[in-house]
Write a protein that holds these residues in place. Sequence first.
Motif, PDB file in Angstrom:
ATOM      1  N   HIS A 108       2.991   4.528   5.109  1.00  0.00           N
ATOM      2  CA  HIS A 108       2.501   4.452   3.738  1.00  0.00           C
ATOM      3  C   HIS A 108       3.224   5.381   2.779  1.00  0.00           C
TER       4      HIS A 108
ATOM      5  N   ILE B 272       5.895   3.376   1.430  1.00  0.00           N
ATOM      6  CA  ILE B 272       5.398   2.377   0.476  1.00  0.00           C
ATOM      7  C   ILE B 272       5.071   3.040  -0.868  1.00  0.00           C
TER       8      ILE B 272
ATOM      9  N   ARG C  24      -3.362  -1.956  -4.472  1.00  0.00           N
ATOM     10  CA  ARG C  24      -3.909  -1.130  -3.386  1.00  0.00           C
ATOM     11  C   ARG C  24      -4.861  -0.098  -3.990  1.00  0.00           C
TER      12      ARG C  24
ATOM     13  N   ARG D 143      -7.324  -5.305  -3.926  1.00  0.00           N
ATOM     14  CA  ARG D 143      -7.714  -5.195  -2.523  1.00  0.00           C
ATOM     15  C   ARG D 143      -8.717  -4.054  -2.406  1.00  0.00           C
TER      16      ARG D 143
ATOM     17  N   LYS E  64      -3.449   6.401   6.050  1.00  0.00           N
ATOM     18  CA  LYS E  64      -3.944   6.753   4.714  1.00  0.00           C
ATOM     19  C   LYS E  64      -5.248   7.534   4.873  1.00  0.00           C
TER      20      LYS E  64
ATOM     21  N   GLU F 202      -3.670  -9.657   8.670  1.00  0.00           N
ATOM     22  CA  GLU F 202      -2.800  -8.624   9.235  1.00  0.00           C
ATOM     23  C   GLU F 202      -3.203  -8.277  10.657  1.00  0.00           C
TER      24      GLU F 202
ATOM     25  N   GLY G 225      -0.263  -9.716   5.453  1.00  0.00           N
ATOM     26  CA  GLY G 225       0.231  -8.337   5.341  1.00  0.00           C
ATOM     27  C   GLY G 225       1.160  -8.081   6.505  1.00  0.00           C
ATOM     28  N   THR G 226       2.458  -8.261   6.238  1.00  0.00           N
ATOM     29  CA  THR G 226       3.401  -8.196   7.365  1.00  0.00           C
ATOM     30  C   THR G 226       3.585  -6.788   7.916  1.00  0.00           C
ATOM     31  N   ASN G 227       3.181  -5.768   7.152  1.00  0.00           N
ATOM     32  CA  ASN G 227       3.357  -4.405   7.669  1.00  0.00           C
ATOM     33  C   ASN G 227       2.452  -4.173   8.870  1.00  0.00           C
ATOM     34  N   ASP G 228       1.178  -4.429   8.666  1.00  0.00           N
ATOM     35  CA  ASP G 228       0.265  -4.250   9.785  1.00  0.00           C
ATOM     36  C   ASP G 228       0.432  -5.354  10.828  1.00  0.00           C
TER      37      ASP G 228
ATOM     38  N   ARG H 182       3.567   1.470  13.062  1.00  0.00           N
ATOM     39  CA  ARG H 182       4.442   1.338  11.895  1.00  0.00           C
ATOM     40  C   ARG H 182       4.937   2.675  11.375  1.00  0.00           C
TER      41      ARG H 182
HETATM   42  C1  PEP Z   1       0.359  -4.826   5.062  1.00  0.00           C
HETATM   43  O1  PEP Z   1      -0.228  -4.330   6.014  1.00  0.00           O
HETATM   44  O2  PEP Z   1       1.340  -5.577   5.170  1.00  0.00           O
HETATM   45  C2  PEP Z   1      -0.079  -4.541   3.683  1.00  0.00           C
HETATM   46  C3  PEP Z   1       0.433  -5.169   2.659  1.00  0.00           C
HETATM   47  O3  PEP Z   1      -0.988  -3.560   3.485  1.00  0.00           O
HETATM   48  P1  PEP Z   1      -0.691  -2.017   3.671  1.00  0.00           P
HETATM   49  O4  PEP Z   1       0.793  -1.846   3.756  1.00  0.00           O
HETATM   50  O5  PEP Z   1      -1.267  -1.326   2.497  1.00  0.00           O
HETATM   51  O6  PEP Z   1      -1.381  -1.684   4.950  1.00  0.00           O
END
Ligand code: PEP
Length: 757
Positions: A368, A371, A475, A511, A519, A612, A633-636, A646
């Motif tokens: 994060h 991000i 966010r 969201r 976080k 996600e 949510g491709t990150n999670d 991650r």
């Molecule tokens: C994700 O998980 O892809 C997402 C967009 O949310 P965050 O990065 O805030 O967890």
Amino acid sequence: MPLSAPAAAREILTRLHDVMGSRSATPAKLGAVVQIIGEALNSEVCSIYLLRDGLLELFATRGLSQAAVHVTKLAPGEGLIGVIAANVETLNLDEAAAHPDFAYRPETGEDRFHSFAGVPIIRREQAVGVLAVQHTEPHRYEDVEIEALQTVAMVLSELIANTGLADEAGASPTRAQTTAAKTILGLRLVDGMGAGHAVYHQPRITIEHTVAEDTEAERHRVYGAFDKMREQIDRMTSQAEFGVDGEHREVLETYKMFAYDEGWSRRINEAIDSGLTAEAAIERVQQRTRMRMRQIDDPLLADRMHDLEDLSNRLLRIVSGQMGTAAQLGLRKDTILIARNLGPAELLEYDRRRLKGVVLEEGSLTAHVTIVARAMGVPVLGRMRNVRREVSEGDLLLLDSNSSTLLVRPTAAMEEVFEAKLALRQKRRAVFAALKSEPPVTKDGHRLAVMVNAGLRDDVAALDLTGADGIGLFRTEFQFLVSATLPQRERQQRLYRDVLDVAGDRPVTFRTVDIGGDKALPYLNGDGADEENPAMGWRALRLALERDGLMKAQARALIDAAGGRALNIMFPMVSEPWEFDEARALFEAQRDWIASRNRMLPSQIRYGAMLEVPALAEQLDLLLPKLDFLSIGTNDLTQFLFAADRANPKLAERYDWLSPSILRFIRRIVDPARDAGVDLAVCGEMGGRPLEALALIGLGIDRLSITPAAVGPIKAMIRSIDRSAVMAEMETLLARPPRDLRGALAHWAGEHGVELA
Ligand code: PEP
Ligand code: MG
């Protein structure tokens, strides 16, 4: 019987203490110092060389010819004195002339002396001088004598600091390298270029006094600091998600081992016995360890050394009370910030106008903090393990994360090249900016939606700057992260209203708070404090449904803020359809409550979920009928699909978004969503990278929500493609995936004129 090392040093320090406190001028003090040391060690010669104008100049001597004072000068690396300074090492020789680097200087009259010992006078890890003793008898100095010399050298460094006698920059080749320009490579985490001066997130401690007035008091201070530090480390190990993002268990375990290491505390205690203050004792032990480690070329040990440095600095901060981070001290000029790792909240504490870049020793692409930096428009390079060794506080740095490089103390020529590149980049940005009023339409006439991710009040300006179609992911937890206490409903409402005001008729998807995982909120650490695996733990919707007071307040804030306008609400980390039902019911209940108070309601509330957690994909048929929209949510999703944290830097480059697993997974969602009439978007970082976005479009994804800086390049890419051709290519690639899918797609893109910035 020889005295113990502490006692020997102590005897000298006691006498030095009076000299240092006297009102005489520094040169006279140095004269007195060489007398005291010479007598104490029973050495015929004692000399002090200080680095001046790049040369080691004899400043004071007992035993050598006085005519040589300010006359004898050696370059770093020249003669024994030069070698000690250059290598920041100690030499102890029974026959000086036998050493290959021995350089005889006739003016000193030193040919009578056989044995020789010298230690560097260190300031900021660099030698700024040398303290040497010589003796006619060919014998090696005892270890206790060397220890005493090293301790005295440390005190001398205090004496000569700020007198202007010695050069600020030291003499070691590491220093010579570090005064020379240097290029270091890192991992590109956030694109961009920035120039500024190096500032360490944890500033270096300045040691004010080295000689103790009251040894017992110093001992108590160090005991107290040890207790506090151990407490901190214990707390960190048991609550690994709070305040230590990215510092993983292994590191914490090593920390713990060092923190409780008896040998370390004993050595510090001995240094205190020798008459040093607590701060100087910690630094003294650290210097000794550094000197030893310099001789061992082992990356594993270097890593451990790094941990010990960290801990030693932590102890120094505690004992000296200099606890603030650079953010609390404030940035004075354009800055490139250096940290081992940062939490998103820590980064947000910095002044955005002065922060031109971040260099992390660790770091990963979807952590994060990365991000947040992306949202702030601050370029970041990660995985720069050696940065501490190469960069001193204040050095000029040019960070170019596009080419993964950090230029340290650049030459004029390097600066010119950098400027030229920056100008080119600005030109390209201008081209992208010009696209802001052009819609993201493919060559075969397909209108896609390109929205931005946001989270801070200022981010909303990105809508106008980029011409994006709306905010696909707001966010809301960022407001919680930047706040020292839980933001009250009124404050939340104000932010949401401002965002909607600026957005006008462009849609905004809020969201609900996604806290937990990396976080962490220090003021909300109640039940989740000792989770082993916070990313998979009590976070996001799980936490919000249980602590429903938090979500109720947020629901009211959002509904009131929207008053009369459309409201899009998205729930994070939905793992099962019933969680979505509960969250939606909670919102609806708040809407009814507001209606019962006769306050204005939103014109419409649309509810959506984030996909996600992979498990949710197995229940799409049950979930989709409930939804207005779905956002991947491709990150999670990636971290859960690959079981790869991650935020773990070791895994940062291991799995590719352009892997068949991820792409096939996403493809499975597209048709059911379309058939159910549910808007489907991708809002993870993946969609902001042109080649990845190309693949997503080829899978049938029509809506992307991405970091603002990526809008221009992604629009340019979209406007250069034929959607149906991309879809056909993705079909082929996923039917029989090549080993290097990324390479294959890039090759295809090259051949089909796809604009990939
Ligand atoms: C994700 O998980 O892809 C997402 C967009 O949310 P965050 O990065 O805030 O967890
Ligand atoms: Mg997420």
